[in-house]
Design an enzyme around this catalytic site. Structure first.
Site, short mmCIF file in Angstrom:
data_model
loop_
_atom_site.label_atom_id
_atom_site.label_comp_id
_atom_site.label_asym_id
_atom_site.label_seq_id
_atom_site.Cartn_x
_atom_site.Cartn_y
_atom_site.Cartn_z
N HIS A 186 -53.23 -16.11 49.34
CA HIS A 186 -52.62 -16.19 50.68
C HIS A 186 -52.01 -17.59 50.87
CE1 HIS A 186 -52.20 -16.35 55.00
NE2 HIS A 186 -52.25 -15.02 54.99
N GLU B 145 -45.22 -12.10 51.94
CA GLU B 145 -45.45 -12.77 53.22
C GLU B 145 -44.65 -14.07 53.28
OE1 GLU B 145 -49.32 -11.45 55.28
OE2 GLU B 145 -49.79 -13.16 54.03
#
Ligand code: PGA
Length: 256
Positions: free
Chosen positions: A93, A165
């Protein structure tokens, strides 16, 4: 292929709050066969929630784990300890890349360790605002994707989920920018082309590609209908039960 709706709770909710949320979510949610619902609680809440959840309805993800199975790694938790408790783990992430200093080499080891322990890694990749402004998006996506997959053998590609993302679209406030379906489409096409060039078209088609970045009930439908997008990774909106349920409902409508 299923449509995935993954709630990333980040550093939010006590164990008690997480348990109450899951209880309400399980109660409110019928079993949609085509929509895979996953929540990623804090590490502390994973074990109690695993005893509480109905895995036919909702599966659990870890937000992070370490690539060694055991040893002198103070503060870490291993994929082998999570084996059988979670089905997924978010890996790479952007908050771990940029706040906690993880690089592609470490992320690759985590992807490998997840697969070895029968946990599906959700490999997150995405460019920053300045990388996009300097025209570096394609290079960053290629480096992070192939870097993160560098320890995955051809036969194991189908055990990976990729999440696009863009860092500039995460946790957007009213004044900042969110990603447009066209911007997402362009990068998702690129991800699929890189996977096809590296692993072959058939293997590439088996990889679910999710989108994440300020997903809300109001934009979920537009994002889920971007060609090549197989689901959503939801941060802020997943903390509000009614919004998360609305996003699941949108996914169900898009699928039917
Ligand atoms: P956001 O977070 O939905 O709050 O933008 C997404 C994520 O970081 O996974």
């Amino acid at each position: 292929m299923k449509t995935y709706i993954v709630g990333n709770w980040k550093l939010n909710f006590t164990v008690g709050e997480a348990s109450i949320y899951l209880h309400k979510l399980l109660k409110a949610m019928p079993n949609y066969r085509d929509v895979g619902v996953v929540v990623a609680p804090s590490t502390l809440a994973i074990q109690p929630l695993s005893l509480q959840t109905d895995r036919h309805k909702i599966k659990l993800a870890a937000q992070n784990a370490f690539y060694r199975d055991y040893g002198a790694y103070t503060g870490e938790i291993s994929f082998s300890q999570l084996r059988g408790v979670v089905d997924y783990c978010i890996v790479g992430h952007s908050e771990r890349r940029y706040v906690l200093g993880e690089d592609d080499k470490m992320i690759a080891k985590k992807v490998e360790a997840a697969i070895r322990n029968k946990i599906t890694p959700i490999l997150c990749i995405g460019e920053t605002e300045s990388e996009r402004a300097f025209g570096e998006t394609a290079d960053v996506i290629r480096d992070q994707l192939l870097g993160g997959l560098s320890e995955v053998g051809d036969d194991d590609l189908s055990k990976v989920i990729v999440a696009y993302e863009p860092v500039w679209a995460i946790s957007s406030t009213k004044s900042s920018r969110i990603a447009s379906p066209d911007e997402i489409s362009e990068v998702v096409k690129l991800i699929r082309r890189i996977l096809a060039d590296t692993y072959g078209i058939e293997s590439a088609e088996e990889v679910p590609v999710l989108f994440g970045g300020s997903v809300k009930p109001s934009n979920a439908g537009a994002y889920l209908t971007v060609p090549g997008v197989n689901g959503l990774l939801v941060g802020g909106a997943s903390l509000i039960l009614s919004e998360f349920i609305d996003i699941i409902e949108v996914a169900k409508r898009v699928r039917s």
